[in-house]
Design a protein around this motif. Structure first.
Motif, PDB file in Angstrom:
ATOM      1  N   VAL A  23     -30.856  11.588 -16.792  1.00 62.72           N
ATOM      2  CA  VAL A  23     -29.663  12.292 -16.798  1.00 62.72           C
ATOM      3  C   VAL A  23     -28.752  11.317 -15.998  1.00 62.72           C
ATOM      4  O   VAL A  23     -29.142  10.693 -15.021  1.00 62.72           O
ATOM      5  CB  VAL A  23     -29.520  13.509 -16.141  1.00 62.72           C
ATOM      6  N   LEU A  24     -27.533  10.824 -16.508  1.00 58.13           N
ATOM      7  CA  LEU A  24     -26.828   9.760 -15.866  1.00 58.13           C
ATOM      8  C   LEU A  24     -25.669  10.507 -14.816  1.00 58.13           C
ATOM      9  O   LEU A  24     -25.022  11.337 -15.337  1.00 58.13           O
ATOM     10  CB  LEU A  24     -25.821   8.788 -17.059  1.00 58.13           C
ATOM     11  N   ARG A  25     -25.748   9.764 -13.412  1.00 59.75           N
ATOM     12  CA  ARG A  25     -24.800  10.439 -12.604  1.00 59.75           C
ATOM     13  C   ARG A  25     -24.112   9.486 -11.882  1.00 59.75           C
ATOM     14  O   ARG A  25     -24.124   9.527 -10.721  1.00 59.75           O
ATOM     15  CB  ARG A  25     -25.746  11.537 -11.680  1.00 59.75           C
ATOM     16  N   GLY A  26     -23.605   8.348 -12.662  1.00 63.45           N
ATOM     17  CA  GLY A  26     -23.094   7.401 -11.815  1.00 63.45           C
ATOM     18  C   GLY A  26     -22.379   6.335 -13.054  1.00 63.45           C
ATOM     19  O   GLY A  26     -22.505   6.626 -14.173  1.00 63.45           O
ATOM     20  N   ALA A  27     -21.636   5.694 -12.539  1.00 62.87           N
ATOM     21  CA  ALA A  27     -20.929   4.681 -13.316  1.00 62.87           C
ATOM     22  C   ALA A  27     -21.744   3.450 -13.694  1.00 62.87           C
ATOM     23  O   ALA A  27     -22.463   2.864 -12.817  1.00 62.87           O
ATOM     24  CB  ALA A  27     -19.460   4.261 -12.750  1.00 62.87           C
ATOM     25  N   LEU A  28     -21.853   2.903 -14.958  1.00 65.73           N
ATOM     26  CA  LEU A  28     -22.386   2.045 -15.475  1.00 65.73           C
ATOM     27  C   LEU A  28     -21.455   0.887 -15.796  1.00 65.73           C
ATOM     28  O   LEU A  28     -20.214   1.254 -16.448  1.00 65.73           O
ATOM     29  CB  LEU A  28     -23.225   2.028 -16.595  1.00 65.73           C
ATOM     30  N   PRO A  29     -21.514  -0.406 -15.136  1.00 63.64           N
ATOM     31  CA  PRO A  29     -20.287  -1.397 -15.351  1.00 63.64           C
ATOM     32  C   PRO A  29     -20.515  -1.993 -16.582  1.00 63.64           C
ATOM     33  O   PRO A  29     -21.490  -1.930 -17.356  1.00 63.64           O
ATOM     34  CB  PRO A  29     -20.781  -2.331 -14.151  1.00 63.64           C
ATOM     35  N   ALA A  30     -19.179  -2.315 -17.194  1.00 63.42           N
ATOM     36  CA  ALA A  30     -19.226  -3.259 -18.092  1.00 63.42           C
ATOM     37  C   ALA A  30     -19.761  -4.767 -17.990  1.00 63.42           C
ATOM     38  O   ALA A  30     -19.683  -5.028 -16.811  1.00 63.42           O
ATOM     39  CB  ALA A  30     -17.548  -3.280 -18.802  1.00 63.42           C
ATOM     40  N   LEU A  31     -20.150  -5.126 -18.859  1.00 58.11           N
ATOM     41  CA  LEU A  31     -20.890  -6.391 -18.887  1.00 58.11           C
ATOM     42  C   LEU A  31     -19.999  -7.565 -19.277  1.00 58.11           C
ATOM     43  O   LEU A  31     -19.430  -7.456 -20.471  1.00 58.11           O
ATOM     44  CB  LEU A  31     -22.400  -6.556 -19.563  1.00 58.11           C
ATOM     45  N   LEU A  32     -19.542  -8.731 -18.376  1.00 57.21           N
ATOM     46  CA  LEU A  32     -19.015  -9.708 -19.088  1.00 57.21           C
ATOM     47  C   LEU A  32     -19.928 -10.313 -19.805  1.00 57.21           C
ATOM     48  O   LEU A  32     -21.246 -10.538 -19.523  1.00 57.21           O
ATOM     49  CB  LEU A  32     -18.461 -10.686 -17.840  1.00 57.21           C
ATOM     50  N   ARG A  33     -19.746 -11.034 -20.723  1.00 55.15           N
ATOM     51  CA  ARG A  33     -20.591 -11.767 -21.800  1.00 55.15           C
ATOM     52  C   ARG A  33     -21.405 -12.785 -20.764  1.00 55.15           C
ATOM     53  O   ARG A  33     -20.862 -13.562 -20.314  1.00 55.15           O
ATOM     54  CB  ARG A  33     -19.726 -12.475 -22.980  1.00 55.15           C
ATOM     55  N   MET A  34     -22.742 -12.327 -20.537  1.00 51.84           N
ATOM     56  CA  MET A  34     -23.450 -13.146 -20.051  1.00 51.84           C
ATOM     57  C   MET A  34     -24.978 -13.551 -20.802  1.00 51.84           C
ATOM     58  O   MET A  34     -25.376 -12.469 -21.499  1.00 51.84           O
ATOM     59  CB  MET A  34     -24.126 -12.676 -18.667  1.00 51.84           C
ATOM     60  N   ASP A  35     -25.674 -14.298 -20.384  1.00 53.91           N
ATOM     61  CA  ASP A  35     -26.915 -14.555 -21.149  1.00 53.91           C
ATOM     62  C   ASP A  35     -27.959 -14.277 -20.068  1.00 53.91           C
ATOM     63  O   ASP A  35     -27.913 -14.508 -18.660  1.00 53.91           O
ATOM     64  CB  ASP A  35     -27.215 -16.078 -21.586  1.00 53.91           C
ATOM     65  N   GLY A  36     -29.243 -14.106 -20.243  1.00 54.88           N
ATOM     66  CA  GLY A  36     -30.360 -13.660 -19.507  1.00 54.88           C
ATOM     67  C   GLY A  36     -31.588 -14.672 -20.022  1.00 54.88           C
ATOM     68  O   GLY A  36     -31.450 -15.076 -21.093  1.00 54.88           O
ATOM     69  N   GLU A  37     -32.386 -15.018 -19.127  1.00 52.71           N
ATOM     70  CA  GLU A  37     -33.451 -15.854 -19.239  1.00 52.71           C
ATOM     71  C   GLU A  37     -34.803 -15.152 -18.858  1.00 52.71           C
ATOM     72  O   GLU A  37     -34.788 -14.759 -17.876  1.00 52.71           O
ATOM     73  CB  GLU A  37     -33.114 -17.076 -18.185  1.00 52.71           C
ATOM     74  N   VAL A  38     -35.648 -15.346 -20.107  1.00 54.39           N
ATOM     75  CA  VAL A  38     -36.942 -14.999 -19.849  1.00 54.39           C
ATOM     76  C   VAL A  38     -37.843 -16.259 -19.457  1.00 54.39           C
ATOM     77  O   VAL A  38     -37.949 -17.267 -20.398  1.00 54.39           O
ATOM     78  CB  VAL A  38     -37.455 -14.404 -21.182  1.00 54.39           C
ATOM     79  N   ARG A  39     -38.571 -16.318 -18.409  1.00 53.33           N
ATOM     80  CA  ARG A  39     -39.506 -17.447 -18.378  1.00 53.33           C
ATOM     81  C   ARG A  39     -40.812 -16.969 -18.187  1.00 53.33           C
ATOM     82  O   ARG A  39     -41.234 -16.006 -17.646  1.00 53.33           O
ATOM     83  CB  ARG A  39     -38.916 -17.972 -16.784  1.00 53.33           C
TER      84      ARG A  39
END
Length: 158
Positions: free
Chosen positions: A102-118
């Protein structure tokens, strides 16, 4: 008379068993060694199967499916990693297993970003990150009346 009938029955059963045994032994003769000590069935389809496997492998190289596979991220385990001691009791474990959140908080919008898997080998893969809301919706599929885990926010994975 009964002893003669009994002997005939025994003779017929013995003949049936011998016939079955002979058939099994004859079937074993159609096997051959596959080169590694393992008995493999000798069929005429083996060269055809090898040819087809080679065609499929050759078609994979340079295909659109191969390109997508190489650019994707396919985790071999759950992408959600719990912190050590993150579940307090059996109810929390059940809620996590059944994806009941259950969600009881705000989830921020994401500025366009990339993630790295190493990987341990040093190789890496850069992929676009998904919005926190989309990630939550992919994980929170339960929605039942059982025990729930409360999501209060998000943090970046390290």
């Amino acid at each position: 008379m009964q002893s003669k009938t009994t002997r005939i029955v025994h003779l017929l059963v013995t003949l049936a068993l011998l016939s079955a045994g002979a058939g099994a032994v004859t079937g074993c003769g159609s096997e051959r060694t596959a080169g590694n000590g393992v008995e493999a069935p000798g069929t005429d389809q083996e060269p055809q199967a090898k040819n087809r496997a080679r065609q499929v492998a050759d078609a994979w190289d340079g295909s659109e499916a191969a390109r997508q596979w190489r650019q994707g991220y396919y985790p071999m385990a759950d992408a959600v990693q719990l912190p050590e001691g993150g579940l307090r009791d059996k109810a929390d474990q059940r809620a996590f297993t059944t994806q009941n959140f259950v969600l009881r908080g705000a989830l921020p919008a994401l500025l366009r970003m990339d993630g790295e898997v190493r990987w341990k080998s040093g190789a890496s893969l850069t992929l676009p990150l998904m919005e926190a809301r989309e990630a939550y919706e992919r994980v929170a599929r339960g929605g039942n009346e059982g025990p729930r885990l409360t999501v209060t926010g998000r943090s970046r994975a390290r």
